[in-house]
Design a protein around this motif. Structure first.
Motif, mmCIF file in Angstrom:
data_model
loop_
_atom_site.group_PDB
_atom_site.id
_atom_site.type_symbol
_atom_site.label_atom_id
_atom_site.label_comp_id
_atom_site.label_asym_id
_atom_site.label_seq_id
_atom_site.Cartn_x
_atom_site.Cartn_y
_atom_site.Cartn_z
ATOM 1 N N GLN A 145 -82.261 -27.072 15.274
ATOM 2 C CA GLN A 145 -83.105 -27.598 15.630
ATOM 3 C C GLN A 145 -83.398 -28.586 14.714
ATOM 4 O O GLN A 145 -83.947 -29.954 14.746
ATOM 5 C CB GLN A 145 -84.827 -26.362 15.404
ATOM 6 C CG GLN A 145 -85.889 -27.149 15.943
ATOM 7 C CD GLN A 145 -87.163 -26.171 16.011
ATOM 8 O OE1 GLN A 145 -86.987 -25.989 17.273
ATOM 9 N NE2 GLN A 145 -87.639 -26.591 15.588
ATOM 10 N N GLN A 146 -82.936 -28.620 13.345
ATOM 11 C CA GLN A 146 -83.052 -29.706 12.162
ATOM 12 C C GLN A 146 -82.415 -30.610 12.487
ATOM 13 O O GLN A 146 -82.208 -32.087 12.674
ATOM 14 C CB GLN A 146 -82.807 -29.198 10.978
ATOM 15 C CG GLN A 146 -83.384 -29.670 9.921
ATOM 16 C CD GLN A 146 -83.366 -29.749 8.293
ATOM 17 O OE1 GLN A 146 -83.116 -28.025 8.208
ATOM 18 N NE2 GLN A 146 -84.216 -30.647 7.563
ATOM 19 N N LYS A 147 -81.632 -30.749 13.110
ATOM 20 C CA LYS A 147 -79.496 -31.158 13.192
ATOM 21 C C LYS A 147 -80.628 -31.786 14.415
ATOM 22 O O LYS A 147 -80.387 -33.246 14.261
ATOM 23 C CB LYS A 147 -78.655 -30.438 13.261
ATOM 24 C CG LYS A 147 -77.655 -30.111 12.206
ATOM 25 C CD LYS A 147 -76.273 -29.088 12.471
ATOM 26 C CE LYS A 147 -75.841 -29.118 11.083
ATOM 27 N NZ LYS A 147 -74.319 -28.113 11.228
ATOM 28 N N THR A 148 -80.514 -31.198 15.119
ATOM 29 C CA THR A 148 -80.776 -32.110 17.060
ATOM 30 C C THR A 148 -82.563 -32.850 17.061
ATOM 31 O O THR A 148 -82.538 -33.924 17.552
ATOM 32 C CB THR A 148 -80.630 -30.924 17.824
ATOM 33 O OG1 THR A 148 -81.655 -29.970 17.666
ATOM 34 C CG2 THR A 148 -79.604 -30.626 17.783
ATOM 35 N N GLN A 149 -83.568 -32.583 16.852
ATOM 36 C CA GLN A 149 -84.865 -32.962 15.851
ATOM 37 C C GLN A 149 -85.411 -32.410 17.715
ATOM 38 O O GLN A 149 -86.128 -32.789 17.811
ATOM 39 C CB GLN A 149 -84.522 -34.233 16.127
ATOM 40 C CG GLN A 149 -84.861 -35.193 14.210
ATOM 41 C CD GLN A 149 -85.563 -33.540 13.659
ATOM 42 O OE1 GLN A 149 -86.648 -34.023 13.372
ATOM 43 N NE2 GLN A 149 -85.140 -32.943 12.424
ATOM 44 N N ILE A 150 -84.898 -31.715 18.577
ATOM 45 C CA ILE A 150 -85.400 -30.934 19.878
ATOM 46 C C ILE A 150 -85.402 -29.808 19.331
ATOM 47 O O ILE A 150 -84.678 -28.466 19.011
ATOM 48 C CB ILE A 150 -83.723 -30.704 20.594
ATOM 49 C CG1 ILE A 150 -83.702 -32.231 20.798
ATOM 50 C CG2 ILE A 150 -84.713 -30.592 22.028
ATOM 51 C CD1 ILE A 150 -81.922 -32.075 21.111
ATOM 52 N N PRO A 151 -86.416 -29.188 20.219
ATOM 53 C CA PRO A 151 -87.171 -28.109 20.366
ATOM 54 C C PRO A 151 -85.848 -26.826 20.245
ATOM 55 O O PRO A 151 -85.245 -26.801 20.840
ATOM 56 C CB PRO A 151 -88.291 -27.657 20.869
ATOM 57 C CG PRO A 151 -89.081 -29.111 20.579
ATOM 58 C CD PRO A 151 -87.575 -29.934 20.848
ATOM 59 N N VAL A 152 -85.435 -26.256 19.852
ATOM 60 C CA VAL A 152 -85.093 -24.399 19.894
ATOM 61 C C VAL A 152 -85.205 -23.840 19.960
ATOM 62 O O VAL A 152 -86.152 -23.012 19.539
ATOM 63 C CB VAL A 152 -83.629 -24.463 18.449
ATOM 64 C CG1 VAL A 152 -82.440 -23.291 18.854
ATOM 65 C CG2 VAL A 152 -82.917 -25.640 18.561
ATOM 66 N N VAL A 153 -85.133 -22.705 21.771
ATOM 67 C CA VAL A 153 -85.747 -21.481 21.621
ATOM 68 C C VAL A 153 -84.642 -20.440 22.636
ATOM 69 O O VAL A 153 -83.470 -20.496 23.349
ATOM 70 C CB VAL A 153 -86.645 -21.893 23.311
ATOM 71 C CG1 VAL A 153 -87.427 -20.107 23.849
ATOM 72 C CG2 VAL A 153 -87.807 -23.169 23.317
ATOM 73 N N VAL A 154 -85.049 -19.671 21.075
ATOM 74 C CA VAL A 154 -83.450 -18.713 21.621
ATOM 75 C C VAL A 154 -84.214 -17.576 22.236
ATOM 76 O O VAL A 154 -85.026 -17.036 22.200
ATOM 77 C CB VAL A 154 -83.031 -18.330 19.973
ATOM 78 C CG1 VAL A 154 -82.275 -16.766 20.148
ATOM 79 C CG2 VAL A 154 -83.144 -18.853 19.383
ATOM 80 N N LEU A 155 -83.105 -16.889 23.229
ATOM 81 C CA LEU A 155 -82.824 -16.017 24.152
ATOM 82 C C LEU A 155 -82.363 -14.698 24.103
ATOM 83 O O LEU A 155 -81.906 -14.946 22.824
ATOM 84 C CB LEU A 155 -82.797 -16.265 25.521
ATOM 85 C CG LEU A 155 -83.640 -17.418 25.835
ATOM 86 C CD1 LEU A 155 -82.705 -17.939 27.397
ATOM 87 C CD2 LEU A 155 -84.618 -17.596 26.164
ATOM 88 N N ASN A 156 -82.427 -13.752 24.345
ATOM 89 C CA ASN A 156 -81.762 -12.652 24.123
ATOM 90 C C ASN A 156 -81.095 -11.603 24.851
ATOM 91 O O ASN A 156 -82.531 -11.451 25.832
ATOM 92 C CB ASN A 156 -82.467 -11.650 23.033
ATOM 93 C CG ASN A 156 -81.391 -10.406 22.079
ATOM 94 O OD1 ASN A 156 -79.962 -10.618 22.517
ATOM 95 N ND2 ASN A 156 -81.862 -9.512 21.648
ATOM 96 N N TYR A 157 -80.439 -11.099 24.880
ATOM 97 C CA TYR A 157 -80.089 -9.891 26.451
ATOM 98 C C TYR A 157 -80.830 -8.514 25.800
ATOM 99 O O TYR A 157 -80.591 -7.696 26.251
ATOM 100 C CB TYR A 157 -78.202 -10.171 26.815
ATOM 101 C CG TYR A 157 -78.202 -11.304 27.872
ATOM 102 C CD1 TYR A 157 -77.971 -10.745 28.837
ATOM 103 C CD2 TYR A 157 -78.038 -12.087 27.069
ATOM 104 C CE1 TYR A 157 -77.638 -12.130 30.162
ATOM 105 C CE2 TYR A 157 -77.826 -13.518 27.999
ATOM 106 C CZ TYR A 157 -77.701 -13.297 29.600
ATOM 107 O OH TYR A 157 -77.592 -13.844 30.229
#
Length: 371
Positions: A145-157
């Motif tokens: 998220q810091q590298k891209t400056q884009i919100p990162v939303v983590v999913l899980n199985y």
């Protein structure tokens, strides 16, 4: 004359008031259609701030794009991993949305390749969806998220994928992020409906009427033969099957000795199509071991569709669960046509019945021989 002037002024004031009211109404309407800044919590427990409506997304890492296709608007995907383009075998979400393979490539993909932040930034998504297979901890997700400056939303199985509560939570989270709560809730409710149906059909069967079962040839970081199985197998649990390996107390992916399989001597054996070639090769080399098994002697060997292709195809695994139920308890599943049911399930998940394509790629549900 004076009266006319006063009347005219009154009309002008009235018209101005009406126009002002219309403007305020329009502004209010516009504000309702544009989501305000909001905060969501992902499957790592991270708080992510989202600014306005999400119009462009990417989904990276094992299983992320699949989950997004189940619950999100596919037309908003703006980039795709090379791994998703190179091989669409066994992936209903791609088979049903082939236009995705024409999108700009945003990285190699695969569990062993790190995300390509520069290529992701180049397509300018509003949100990056990923899974714990890529971002298994908060620090890794925060770094991307810091590298891209884009919100990162983590999913899980989760641990089991099929019928796992983490999958439900991930799908609902996608709906929340995308403003598609109704769509995500519908697919979560459908999963629950299938789970309840499978359980209701099988929960009251007497123990004496439950044949013992074993599944082999399951993929696990590669292709394997009959020794590859799973303890506490989600699909067997879904139909209350007696899994012979469960007496060991082992869970998850397990490699057994064939001698142990001889000792258990299950009534029904299921072979995953992904490992069937290896099983047949081994049979031709060591036929005596297989011929000593009652299931092989009695023709009780059945094929199930592979469902692990860049993580789990939830819809395919549910199709397998219905077929397993049909094999073990034909009376309880006599109303089920497995081809028709599979088409229904797959269509509900990805919007198109691609079961015939999967059948062409791997084979039909049914008995198999070692010839």
């Amino acid at each position: 004359m004076k009266k006319l002037t006063i009347l005219a002024m009154a009309c002008i004031i009235l018209i101005a008031a009406v126009c002002a009211g219309c403007t305020q109404t329009n502004e209010k309407s516009n504000s309702l259609s544009e989501p305000e800044n909001r905060v969501v919590t992902d499957l790592l427990g991270r708080k992510i701030e989202l600014k306005g409506a999400v119009e462009k997304v990417v989904a990276i890492g094992p299983g992320a794009l699949r989950l997004y296709c189940y619950a999100g608007d596919v037309s908003k995907v703006v980039g795709i991993e090379q791994m998703e383009v190179d091989d669409v075998t066994g992936r209903p979400y791609i088979l049903a949305n082939k236009q995705l393979t024409s999108l700009p490539v945003i990285g190699a993909g695969g569990p062993r390749n790190a995300p390509d932040s520069e290529k992701i930034v180049a397509v300018a998504p509003d949100v990056i969806f990923t899974t714990t297979s890529y971002a298994g901890d908060i620090a890794t997700a925060d770094e991307l998220q810091q590298k891209t400056q884009i919100p990162v939303v983590v999913l899980n199985y989760g641990l089991e994928s099929t019928f796992d509560p983490d999958v439900d939570a991930s799908l609902l989270l996608i709906g929340q992020v995308m403003g598609q709560e109704e769509k995500s809730r519908e697919i979560v409710d459908y999963i629950a409906q299938c789970k309840n149906d499978l359980n209701d059909r099988t929960k009251d069967i007497a123990d004496s009427d439950r044949p013992t079962a074993y599944v082999g040839g399951l993929g696990a970081a590669g292709v394997h033969g009959i020794e590859s199985t799973r303890g506490d197998y989600a699909l067997f649990k879904a139909v209350n099957a007696v899994n012979v390996i469960d007496e060991t107390g082992q869970t998850g992916s397990v490699m057994i000795d064939k001698e142990k399989l001889l000792e258990w001597n299950p009534d029904r054996i299921f072979i995953d199509y992904s490992g069937l070639t290896m099983v047949r090769d081994d049979y031709s080399t060591n036929p005596q071991i297989y011929q000593a098994l009652s299931a092989f002697k009695n023709g009780e060997i059945y094929a199930q569709l592979p469902y692990n292709w860049y993580h789990t195809n939830i819809e395919v695994s549910i199709c397998d669960a219905y077929y397993i139920g049909e094999v073990l308890y034909p009376e309880q599943f006599k109303d089920i046509d497995i081809v028709e049911k599979s088409g229904e399930i797959i269509n509900r998940f990805v919007g198109k019945n691609v079961y015939p394509v999967l059948a062409d790629q791997f084979g039909e549900f049914g008995k198999i021989t070692m010839e």
